[in-house]
Motif scaffolding. Structure first.
Motif, PDB file in Angstrom:
ATOM      1  N   HIS A  75      50.266  52.344  30.440  1.00 49.19           N
ATOM      2  CA  HIS A  75      49.781  51.934  29.118  1.00 49.19           C
ATOM      3  C   HIS A  75      49.220  50.517  29.166  1.00 49.19           C
ATOM      4  O   HIS A  75      48.131  50.252  28.616  1.00 49.19           O
ATOM      5  CB  HIS A  75      50.917  52.011  28.097  1.00 49.19           C
ATOM      6  N   GLN A  76      49.926  49.601  29.813  1.00 44.84           N
ATOM      7  CA  GLN A  76      49.450  48.211  29.898  1.00 44.84           C
ATOM      8  C   GLN A  76      48.121  48.121  30.626  1.00 44.84           C
ATOM      9  O   GLN A  76      47.207  47.409  30.198  1.00 44.84           O
ATOM     10  CB  GLN A  76      50.492  47.339  30.609  1.00 44.84           C
TER      11      GLN A  76
ATOM     12  N   LEU B  53      48.830  39.706  28.373  1.00 44.99           N
ATOM     13  CA  LEU B  53      49.852  40.727  28.556  1.00 44.99           C
ATOM     14  C   LEU B  53      50.992  40.597  27.554  1.00 44.99           C
ATOM     15  O   LEU B  53      51.823  41.509  27.442  1.00 44.99           O
ATOM     16  CB  LEU B  53      50.397  40.676  29.984  1.00 44.99           C
TER      17      LEU B  53
ATOM     18  N   MET C 198      50.155  45.498  24.008  1.00 46.18           N
ATOM     19  CA  MET C 198      50.714  45.822  25.324  1.00 46.18           C
ATOM     20  C   MET C 198      52.126  46.396  25.215  1.00 46.18           C
ATOM     21  O   MET C 198      52.610  47.019  26.153  1.00 46.18           O
ATOM     22  CB  MET C 198      50.753  44.559  26.197  1.00 46.18           C
ATOM     23  N   LEU C 199      52.787  46.174  24.108  1.00 47.97           N
ATOM     24  CA  LEU C 199      54.198  46.535  23.968  1.00 47.97           C
ATOM     25  C   LEU C 199      54.307  47.828  23.164  1.00 47.97           C
ATOM     26  O   LEU C 199      54.387  47.823  21.932  1.00 47.97           O
ATOM     27  CB  LEU C 199      54.952  45.402  23.277  1.00 47.97           C
TER      28      LEU C 199
ATOM     29  N   GLN D  71      45.282  49.331  28.415  1.00 48.96           N
ATOM     30  CA  GLN D  71      44.930  48.329  27.414  1.00 48.96           C
ATOM     31  C   GLN D  71      44.132  47.184  28.040  1.00 48.96           C
ATOM     32  O   GLN D  71      43.156  46.699  27.451  1.00 48.96           O
ATOM     33  CB  GLN D  71      46.186  47.781  26.745  1.00 48.96           C
ATOM     34  N   LEU D  72      44.536  46.773  29.225  1.00 49.98           N
ATOM     35  CA  LEU D  72      43.834  45.679  29.895  1.00 49.98           C
ATOM     36  C   LEU D  72      42.408  46.077  30.256  1.00 49.98           C
ATOM     37  O   LEU D  72      41.453  45.333  29.989  1.00 49.98           O
ATOM     38  CB  LEU D  72      44.597  45.267  31.156  1.00 49.98           C
TER      39      LEU D  72
ATOM     40  N   VAL E 195      53.692  50.862  32.507  1.00 47.74           N
ATOM     41  CA  VAL E 195      52.669  50.120  33.240  1.00 47.74           C
ATOM     42  C   VAL E 195      51.311  50.782  33.051  1.00 47.74           C
ATOM     43  O   VAL E 195      50.287  50.097  32.910  1.00 47.74           O
ATOM     44  CB  VAL E 195      53.035  50.022  34.738  1.00 47.74           C
TER      45      VAL E 195
END
Length: 512
Positions: free
Chosen positions: A362-363, A118, A123-124, A366-367, A360
């Motif tokens: 977006h994160q 993360l 992630m950013l 990506q995960l 969140v």
């Protein structure tokens, strides 16, 4: 399987409404360990609808509606255990004699892996669309990744569709929203018991919806091959009983893998339950929140979405979240998959109250993208490590329980063991009488000795003396927690103030 004494069968009735509170606040765990601390003189209302509750739940506030009083009652009546834990939480350096939490089902084994992933640059990301109002179903880029992710890990016969995905802030919200749009006030869902007790609150607070328990026996009898086995016959009996009592049943709730038993339903069992629901035109809510936490290959987990040709796809609704499988219960991400467009739209309308921030979303995208043809971080790095750590922790705790002579059930999935403290060795006495009062007193002795467990009553288990013990924690806390469990069961003094801290070499390693 260990032998269990036969118990008198109890006819399925409406569950009395346990008030566990997983998601009232993100700081309040799964709430089940608090259920045992209820004041015995406070009686639960018979929830046939919101309008009936004020007669049995007197308001202690001039500022609340009758509905507000009921909601507050749920909170007030189940706080003692978790409040005590938070005031005296274990810390290896600052508070080594604090309370060890073996009651909340959280995975604390893989923070190192998650923190690393993360923190990576992908992630950013901040862009205007992530800071603006989204499609309430969830951003399309996230729903596309969820559909791909579930298709891959649920092994669906055909690719799942993004338009059938709705994203909410956790499975508690999925339960609340879905039950509210499927049922009228006072209607009910069947649910096999013991079950994850916080579901009672999830479906009642907004929708005024009841649960009808299908009580399962700890003794395998008749055609059963294992304890607490669900069968279509038991479902039929529960439905008939509810109908005879004037309770309108609109659906069935299945948890797979099961909580608190750790059982995994076979494909044949799943199809039988779905066929039962189709015969009676019942919706089926399937909670698969532990689907990637099956650490024993022999368990043979199959998602309901892996079945070829669902019996009634318009009434089959599947939920999953990142809270358990990814150890991120604080991130608040859950998803609903349903082919019923009306249901999806109605739930999406409630997402304005249960949505995720764009950052969140977006994160999470990506995960979840780390699978299949992409980076394979999930399948090649995270899942193998997570399963190995879960298995090591399970092996340690199971060994400690065997050394104490404590029977337990474990299906090789989830974060917990379902332990049987109804009968003690000849020199000990866990429950002087087989009552829930004695179960609560034993729960209190654990808490007084600085270890927090969840008692069977919190899961609507019909037999006093069962407890859920969570093992998905770092080795030094597991070792100390099991030492304190041993102290209680052997009748030794309370934990000393200068209790030593414990360390380990690796997760699941030996205590020293």
């Amino acid at each position: 399987m260990f032998p269990l004494p036969q118990k008198e069968s109890r006819a399925p009735t409406a569950c009395p409404g346990l008030a566990s509170a997983q998601d009232l606040d993100s700081n309040h765990g799964d709430g089940l360990e608090r259920e045992c601390s209820r004041k015995p003189e406070r009686k639960l209302p018979e929830f046939s609808g919101v309008g009936d509750a004020p007669a049995t739940v007197p308001s202690d506030s001039a500022y609340l509606s009758s509905r507000g009083s009921v909601i507050k009652w749920f909170w007030d009546s189940a706080e003692e255990g978790y409040r005590t834990y938070h005031m005296d939480e274990y810390d290896e350096e600052k508070n080594p004699s604090g309370i060890i939490n073996m009651g909340t089902s959280e995975n604390k084994l893989c923070f190192d892996l998650l923190s690393s992933r993360l923190s990576q640059s992908d992630m950013l990301r901040v862009e205007p669309s992530l800071l603006q109002y989204p499609d309430w179903r969830g951003h399309l880029f996230l729903r596309e990744e969820v559909a791909r992710f579930l298709s891959f890990y649920c092994k669906s016969p055909a690719p799942l569709k993004p338009e059938n995905v709705v994203v909410l802030n956790g499975c508690a919200s999925v339960f609340s929203a879905l039950a509210t749009v499927l049922c009228e006030v006072g209607e009910a869902f069947l649910i096999p018991a013991p079950y994850y007790g916080a579901i009672t609150q999830h479906i009642y607070l907004y929708g005024g919806i009841r649960l009808v328990c299908v009580y399962l026996d700890s003794e395998a009898t008749g055609l059963d091959t294992r304890p607490f086995q669900l069968s279509v016959e038991k479902l039929e009996m529960a439905l008939q009983r509810a109908n005879s009592e004037g309770v309108k049943v609109k659906g069935l709730i299945l948890i797979n893998p099961q909580n608190p038993l750790g059982d995994v339903y076979s494909p044949g069992e799943l199809r039988d339950y779905l066929e039962f629901a189709k015969r009676h035109e019942l919706h089926v809510m399937v909670d698969e929140v532990y689907m990637l936490s099956v650490f024993e290959e022999s368990a043979g987990y199959h998602s309901v979405l892996s079945l070829e040709g669902l019996p009634d796809p318009q009434r089959t609704h599947v939920m999953w979240a990142a809270s358990k499988d990814f150890g991120m219960s604080g991130l608040r991400f859950g998803t609903l998959y349903t082919e019923n467009r009306d249901v999806a739209t109605a739930v999406a309308s409630l997402c304005r109250y249960h949505g995720l921030s764009g950052l969140v979303q977006h994160q999470m995208a990506q995960l979840l993208r780390d699978q299949g043809d992409c980076l394979d971080w999930i399948s090649q790095v995270y899942l193998p490590a997570n399963h190995a750590r879960l298995k090591a922790a399970h092996t340690y705790v199971a060994g400690e329980l065997r050394a104490l002579g404590i029977p337990f059930l474990s299906g090789g999935a989830g974060f917990f063991l379902w332990i049987d403290l109804r009968k003690a060795p000849p020199t000990l006495q866990y429950l002087p009488e087989p009552t829930f009062k004695e179960e609560m007193l034993l729960w209190r002795r654990f808490l007084d000795n600085k270890v927090l467990l969840s008692c069977g009553k919190a899961f609507e288990c019909k037999e006093p003396g069962w407890f859920r013990l969570v093992f998905s924690d770092q080795a030094h806390r597991l070792c100390l927690g099991m030492q304190r469990v041993r102290w209680v069961l052997e009748g030794k003094p309370q934990v000393p103030e200068d209790s030593p801290s414990y360390q380990s070499q690796e997760p699941g390693g030996q205590c020293r």
